[in-house]
Design an enzyme around this catalytic site. Sequence first.
Site, short mmCIF file in Angstrom:
data_model
loop_
_atom_site.label_atom_id
_atom_site.label_comp_id
_atom_site.label_asym_id
_atom_site.label_seq_id
_atom_site.Cartn_x
_atom_site.Cartn_y
_atom_site.Cartn_z
N ASP A 7 0.85 -1.19 0.00
CA ASP A 7 0.00 0.00 0.00
C ASP A 7 0.89 1.24 0.00
OD1 ASP A 7 -2.86 1.06 0.30
OD2 ASP A 7 -1.82 2.15 1.88
N GLU A 9 0.80 5.73 0.49
CA GLU A 9 0.12 6.99 0.78
C GLU A 9 0.83 8.06 -0.03
OE1 GLU A 9 -2.62 6.98 2.30
OE2 GLU A 9 -2.51 4.99 3.22
N HIS A 153 -5.45 6.73 7.49
CA HIS A 153 -4.85 5.83 6.51
C HIS A 153 -3.34 5.78 6.75
CE1 HIS A 153 -8.20 5.84 3.28
NE2 HIS A 153 -8.71 6.15 4.47
N ASP A 158 -2.64 -0.35 6.45
CA ASP A 158 -3.55 -0.77 5.39
C ASP A 158 -3.08 -2.06 4.73
OD1 ASP A 158 -4.99 1.43 6.05
OD2 ASP A 158 -4.76 2.49 4.16
#
Length: 239
Positions: A7, A9, A153, A158
């Site tokens: 994942d 960001e 998040h 995640d």
Amino acid sequence: MRQIVLDTETTGLSWEKGNRVVELGCIELVERRPSGRHFHRYFNPGREMEAGAQEVTGLTLEFLQDKPRFETAVEEFLEFIRGAELIIHNASFDVGFLDYELSLAGAHFGRITDHASVLDTLAMARERYPGQRNSLDALCRRLGVDNAHRKLHGALLDAELLAEVYLGMTSGQGDLGLLAAGEPESAQGRAGPDLAAVAAIARVVLRADAEEQAAHEARLRKIAGKAGKSLWPLPEPAA
């Protein structure tokens, strides 16, 4: 089989507008179990976070200011994922950003798919649950994955949740123990698992007793009698 649950960001929603990766989290699964290896980095994007991205991640340029640039970790990251299957939710988003970062680091790094294959769990969920919400939070609720601690998040958090969701969607296995209590805190106070400790936990193996084994053999013989054959080997009759 080696898989990497991944994942990212980012500073915003579009790499085409110059947005950058600010956090990258990866968890290694080997034969569908955590190996204890993970890759987690924060990056200085060299630009401001967009308001929406800052709100959902809690990340600020002030926090990221002393972090390395993405290009300093490219070779280590590619070595970590090389030859694996990447498990990503909404893969086009993350892969688009990562391809952009690789292009900025140097054309010789190629694209993500030059180093690993990609499986998109969002596409998998849409096929399995048509007409339903298939965000990561929605899938956690549907599959019984506890995400109550997900206030913001975070790439590693995640990835942990996605690992649970992926296994739940593909085999009904939901709890890897990745989100156990007593986890150390990250640089921003978000919990991160001790994956080496998780991987070292002894797995309980329950073996069939004599009664269960007999019932199993009787069932196989019944199947073979109706179908004319059995795909499973039948035990030799007792002498």
